[in-house]
Design a protein around this motif. Structure first.
Motif, PDB file in Angstrom:
ATOM      1  N   THR A 248       0.977  -1.286  -0.069  1.00  0.00           N
ATOM      2  CA  THR A 248      -0.127   0.222  -0.030  1.00  0.00           C
ATOM      3  C   THR A 248       0.842   1.225  -0.083  1.00  0.00           C
ATOM      4  O   THR A 248       1.740   1.286   0.612  1.00  0.00           O
ATOM      5  CB  THR A 248      -0.806   0.079   1.326  1.00  0.00           C
ATOM      6  OG1 THR A 248      -1.683  -1.333   1.088  1.00  0.00           O
ATOM      7  CG2 THR A 248      -1.872   1.201   1.049  1.00  0.00           C
ATOM      8  N   VAL A 249       0.552   2.210  -0.800  1.00  0.00           N
ATOM      9  CA  VAL A 249       1.589   3.564  -1.072  1.00  0.00           C
ATOM     10  C   VAL A 249       0.731   4.802  -0.918  1.00  0.00           C
ATOM     11  O   VAL A 249      -0.229   4.522  -1.445  1.00  0.00           O
ATOM     12  CB  VAL A 249       2.219   3.677  -2.417  1.00  0.00           C
ATOM     13  CG1 VAL A 249       3.190   4.604  -2.441  1.00  0.00           C
ATOM     14  CG2 VAL A 249       3.020   2.096  -2.733  1.00  0.00           C
ATOM     15  N   HIS A 250       0.886   5.314  -0.061  1.00  0.00           N
ATOM     16  CA  HIS A 250       0.339   6.727   0.464  1.00  0.00           C
ATOM     17  C   HIS A 250       1.141   7.881   0.149  1.00  0.00           C
ATOM     18  O   HIS A 250       2.355   8.021   0.259  1.00  0.00           O
ATOM     19  CB  HIS A 250       0.029   6.984   2.180  1.00  0.00           C
ATOM     20  CG  HIS A 250      -0.558   5.950   2.533  1.00  0.00           C
ATOM     21  ND1 HIS A 250      -2.161   5.570   2.532  1.00  0.00           N
ATOM     22  CD2 HIS A 250      -0.348   4.651   3.281  1.00  0.00           C
ATOM     23  CE1 HIS A 250      -2.488   4.322   3.074  1.00  0.00           C
ATOM     24  NE2 HIS A 250      -1.647   3.766   3.770  1.00  0.00           N
ATOM     25  N   HIS A 251       0.548   8.747  -0.774  1.00  0.00           N
ATOM     26  CA  HIS A 251       1.064   9.821  -1.302  1.00  0.00           C
ATOM     27  C   HIS A 251       0.709  11.014  -0.796  1.00  0.00           C
ATOM     28  O   HIS A 251      -0.601  11.016  -0.527  1.00  0.00           O
ATOM     29  CB  HIS A 251       0.833   9.752  -2.824  1.00  0.00           C
ATOM     30  CG  HIS A 251       1.214   8.805  -3.613  1.00  0.00           C
ATOM     31  ND1 HIS A 251       2.851   8.767  -4.208  1.00  0.00           N
ATOM     32  CD2 HIS A 251       0.835   7.783  -4.301  1.00  0.00           C
ATOM     33  CE1 HIS A 251       2.776   7.713  -4.730  1.00  0.00           C
ATOM     34  NE2 HIS A 251       1.357   7.027  -5.009  1.00  0.00           N
ATOM     35  N   PHE A 252       1.337  11.846  -0.271  1.00  0.00           N
ATOM     36  CA  PHE A 252       1.008  12.918   0.404  1.00  0.00           C
ATOM     37  C   PHE A 252       1.163  14.367  -0.306  1.00  0.00           C
ATOM     38  O   PHE A 252       1.070  15.441   0.063  1.00  0.00           O
ATOM     39  CB  PHE A 252       1.759  13.198   1.747  1.00  0.00           C
ATOM     40  CG  PHE A 252       1.717  12.011   2.715  1.00  0.00           C
ATOM     41  CD1 PHE A 252       0.830  11.942   3.595  1.00  0.00           C
ATOM     42  CD2 PHE A 252       3.015  11.187   2.924  1.00  0.00           C
ATOM     43  CE1 PHE A 252       0.605  10.834   4.385  1.00  0.00           C
ATOM     44  CE2 PHE A 252       2.676  10.139   3.622  1.00  0.00           C
ATOM     45  CZ  PHE A 252       1.420   9.955   4.332  1.00  0.00           C
ATOM     46  N   ASP A 253       0.820  13.893  -1.598  1.00  0.00           N
ATOM     47  CA  ASP A 253       0.802  15.207  -2.474  1.00  0.00           C
ATOM     48  C   ASP A 253      -0.717  14.983  -3.522  1.00  0.00           C
ATOM     49  O   ASP A 253      -1.621  14.485  -2.947  1.00  0.00           O
ATOM     50  CB  ASP A 253       1.843  15.483  -3.550  1.00  0.00           C
ATOM     51  CG  ASP A 253       2.279  14.104  -4.116  1.00  0.00           C
ATOM     52  OD1 ASP A 253       1.408  13.491  -4.194  1.00  0.00           O
ATOM     53  OD2 ASP A 253       3.486  13.952  -4.384  1.00  0.00           O
ATOM     54  N   SER A 254      -0.695  15.440  -4.548  1.00  0.00           N
ATOM     55  CA  SER A 254      -1.954  15.314  -5.128  1.00  0.00           C
ATOM     56  C   SER A 254      -2.231  13.801  -5.901  1.00  0.00           C
ATOM     57  O   SER A 254      -3.345  13.863  -6.566  1.00  0.00           O
ATOM     58  CB  SER A 254      -1.806  16.457  -6.409  1.00  0.00           C
ATOM     59  OG  SER A 254      -0.861  16.252  -7.262  1.00  0.00           O
ATOM     60  N   VAL A 255      -1.441  13.057  -5.954  1.00  0.00           N
ATOM     61  CA  VAL A 255      -1.447  11.666  -6.302  1.00  0.00           C
ATOM     62  C   VAL A 255      -2.305  10.652  -5.689  1.00  0.00           C
ATOM     63  O   VAL A 255      -2.046  10.817  -4.374  1.00  0.00           O
ATOM     64  CB  VAL A 255      -0.246  10.993  -6.817  1.00  0.00           C
ATOM     65  CG1 VAL A 255      -0.246   9.741  -7.470  1.00  0.00           C
ATOM     66  CG2 VAL A 255       0.864  11.683  -7.562  1.00  0.00           C
TER      67      VAL A 255
ATOM     68  N   MET B 246      11.114  14.583   0.318  1.00  0.00           N
ATOM     69  CA  MET B 246      11.568  15.774  -0.815  1.00  0.00           C
ATOM     70  C   MET B 246      11.964  16.690  -0.043  1.00  0.00           C
ATOM     71  O   MET B 246      11.777  16.849   1.333  1.00  0.00           O
ATOM     72  CB  MET B 246      10.411  15.774  -1.895  1.00  0.00           C
ATOM     73  CG  MET B 246      10.538  14.658  -2.826  1.00  0.00           C
ATOM     74  SD  MET B 246       9.181  15.064  -3.964  1.00  0.00           S
ATOM     75  CE  MET B 246      10.367  15.989  -5.143  1.00  0.00           C
ATOM     76  N   MET B 247      12.484  17.672  -0.548  1.00  0.00           N
ATOM     77  CA  MET B 247      13.054  19.089   0.178  1.00  0.00           C
ATOM     78  C   MET B 247      11.757  19.525   0.868  1.00  0.00           C
ATOM     79  O   MET B 247      11.794  20.346   1.880  1.00  0.00           O
ATOM     80  CB  MET B 247      13.569  20.118  -0.699  1.00  0.00           C
ATOM     81  CG  MET B 247      14.922  19.304  -1.345  1.00  0.00           C
ATOM     82  SD  MET B 247      15.715  20.323  -2.665  1.00  0.00           S
ATOM     83  CE  MET B 247      15.270  21.981  -2.521  1.00  0.00           C
ATOM     84  N   ASN B 248      10.544  19.515   0.477  1.00  0.00           N
ATOM     85  CA  ASN B 248       9.397  20.159   1.082  1.00  0.00           C
ATOM     86  C   ASN B 248       8.649  19.168   2.067  1.00  0.00           C
ATOM     87  O   ASN B 248       7.639  19.342   2.825  1.00  0.00           O
ATOM     88  CB  ASN B 248       8.317  20.596   0.158  1.00  0.00           C
ATOM     89  CG  ASN B 248       7.987  19.321  -0.716  1.00  0.00           C
ATOM     90  OD1 ASN B 248       8.504  18.315  -0.797  1.00  0.00           O
ATOM     91  ND2 ASN B 248       6.797  19.805  -1.455  1.00  0.00           N
ATOM     92  N   GLY B 249       9.138  17.912   2.405  1.00  0.00           N
ATOM     93  CA  GLY B 249       8.911  17.109   3.419  1.00  0.00           C
ATOM     94  C   GLY B 249       8.496  15.710   2.874  1.00  0.00           C
ATOM     95  O   GLY B 249       8.961  15.440   1.792  1.00  0.00           O
ATOM     96  N   VAL B 250       7.945  14.786   3.670  1.00  0.00           N
ATOM     97  CA  VAL B 250       7.757  13.286   3.423  1.00  0.00           C
ATOM     98  C   VAL B 250       6.711  13.643   2.327  1.00  0.00           C
ATOM     99  O   VAL B 250       5.466  14.183   2.305  1.00  0.00           O
ATOM    100  CB  VAL B 250       7.304  12.685   4.704  1.00  0.00           C
ATOM    101  CG1 VAL B 250       6.584  11.236   4.089  1.00  0.00           C
ATOM    102  CG2 VAL B 250       8.400  12.319   5.624  1.00  0.00           C
ATOM    103  N   ASN B 251       6.702  13.027   1.134  1.00  0.00           N
ATOM    104  CA  ASN B 251       5.601  12.850   0.328  1.00  0.00           C
ATOM    105  C   ASN B 251       4.971  11.534  -0.143  1.00  0.00           C
ATOM    106  O   ASN B 251       4.191  11.319  -0.944  1.00  0.00           O
ATOM    107  CB  ASN B 251       5.890  13.731  -1.177  1.00  0.00           C
ATOM    108  CG  ASN B 251       7.053  12.975  -1.912  1.00  0.00           C
ATOM    109  OD1 ASN B 251       7.670  12.025  -1.340  1.00  0.00           O
ATOM    110  ND2 ASN B 251       6.962  13.225  -3.210  1.00  0.00           N
ATOM    111  N   GLN B 252       5.838  10.471   0.420  1.00  0.00           N
ATOM    112  CA  GLN B 252       5.134   9.246   0.211  1.00  0.00           C
ATOM    113  C   GLN B 252       5.648   8.043   1.029  1.00  0.00           C
ATOM    114  O   GLN B 252       6.676   8.255   1.655  1.00  0.00           O
ATOM    115  CB  GLN B 252       5.867   8.797  -1.161  1.00  0.00           C
ATOM    116  CG  GLN B 252       5.445   7.223  -1.549  1.00  0.00           C
ATOM    117  CD  GLN B 252       6.143   6.767  -2.802  1.00  0.00           C
ATOM    118  OE1 GLN B 252       6.175   7.565  -3.796  1.00  0.00           O
ATOM    119  NE2 GLN B 252       6.833   5.607  -3.126  1.00  0.00           N
ATOM    120  N   MET B 253       4.791   7.307   1.517  1.00  0.00           N
ATOM    121  CA  MET B 253       4.951   6.279   2.430  1.00  0.00           C
ATOM    122  C   MET B 253       4.627   4.811   2.165  1.00  0.00           C
ATOM    123  O   MET B 253       3.494   5.035   1.508  1.00  0.00           O
ATOM    124  CB  MET B 253       4.467   6.669   3.926  1.00  0.00           C
ATOM    125  CG  MET B 253       4.577   5.587   4.929  1.00  0.00           C
ATOM    126  SD  MET B 253       3.828   3.976   4.891  1.00  0.00           S
ATOM    127  CE  MET B 253       2.635   4.025   6.338  1.00  0.00           C
TER     128      MET B 253
END
Length: 195
Positions: free
Chosen positions: A25-32, A161-168
Motif C-alpha cells: 500500500t502506497v500513500h502519497h501526501f501530494d496530489s497523487v 523531498m525538500m518540502n517534506g515526506v511525500n510518500q509512505m
C-alpha cells in the motif's frame, strides 16, 4: 521455533533468498491518489566474486575486496510466469563496516526512488530490524525491514523531498513455497501417515 533474525546484510540476503508474495500500500501526501498492489519479489544471493557484484563495484569505484557479496532483486506481476523484466530489477552489494558487521554501506545499481546508481547506509538494531537510509539527488529514502517469522517479513518505506515526506509505503511479504519444498512436505506427510 523461535526466530533468529539476521544481523548482517549477507545474512539478511540469505534469509530473503527465494520468491516472496508482496502486498503493498502506497500513500502519497501530494496530489497523487494512493495505490495498492500485489507482486512477486524474487531474491537471489550473489557471492562476492559474481560478475554482477564486480560490475557494480567498478561502476561506483569501490574496491571489490571490501565487499562481502550481494543480491539481485526483481519484481513481477503476481500471476506472471515469464522471466522478470530487467527494468524492474536491482543489484545490491554489501560493503560492511570493518569494525561492526551490523552496519555498513550498500551499493545499488539502480535506486528505488530514482533509477540511478546509488550508495545507501544501513544498520541492524539489537532486534534485527534493518534500517536503510539513501540519499538521492532530489530525495531521501528510508526503509525499515524485519522478519516476523522465517517466512513472513514487513517493509516500511518513506520518501522525503525538500518540502517534506511525500510518500509512505507498507509491504507485507510472504515466502512462496517452491515445488521442491512442497514435494518434501508431501513426502514427510506420507511418511507420517504410513507409520
Amino acid at each position: 521455533m523461535q526466530l533468529i533474525p539476521p544481523m548482517t546484510m549477507m545474512d539478511f540476503f540469505r534469509k530473503s533468498e527465494g520468491v516472496w508474495y508482496s502486498t503493498r500500500t502506497v500513500h502519497h501526501f501530494d496530489s497523487v491518489s494512493d495505490e495498492s498492489g500485489e507482486s512477486n519479489l524474487i531474491v537471489k544471493v550473489l557471492e562476492k566474486d559474481d560478475p554482477k557484484v564486480i560490475e557494480v563495484c567498478q561502476a561506483q569505484n569501490v574496491d571489490p575486496f571490501l565487499v562481502s557479496g550481494g543480491a539481485s532483486f526483481s519484481w513481477q506481476d503476481n500471476m506472471d510466469d515469464s522471466e522478470p523484466n530487467p527494468n524492474y530489477a536491482a543489484i545490491l552489494v554489501d560493503v560492511p563496516h570493518q569494525d561492526d558487521p551490523r552496519q555498513g554501506q550498500f551499493l545499488r545499481n539502480r535506486g528505488y526512488v530514482e533509477g540511478i546508481p546509488v550508495i545507501g547506509v544501513y544498520r541492524f538494531d539489537e532486534n534485527g530490524v534493518l534500517t536503510i537510509n539513501t540519499e538521492y539527488e532530489r530525495n531521501q529514502g528510508q526503509e525499515r525491514s524485519w522478519f516476523v517469522t522465517d517466512d513472513f517479513r514487513i517493509r516500511v518505506m518513506t520518501v522525503k523531498m525538500m518540502n517534506g515526506v511525500n510518500q509512505m509505503a507498507y509491504c507485507s511479504e510472504r515466502r512462496c513455497v517452491t515445488s521442491a519444498s512442497l514435494e518434501a512436505m508431501l513426502e514427510q506427510h506420507r511418511t507420517r501417515i504410513s507409520v
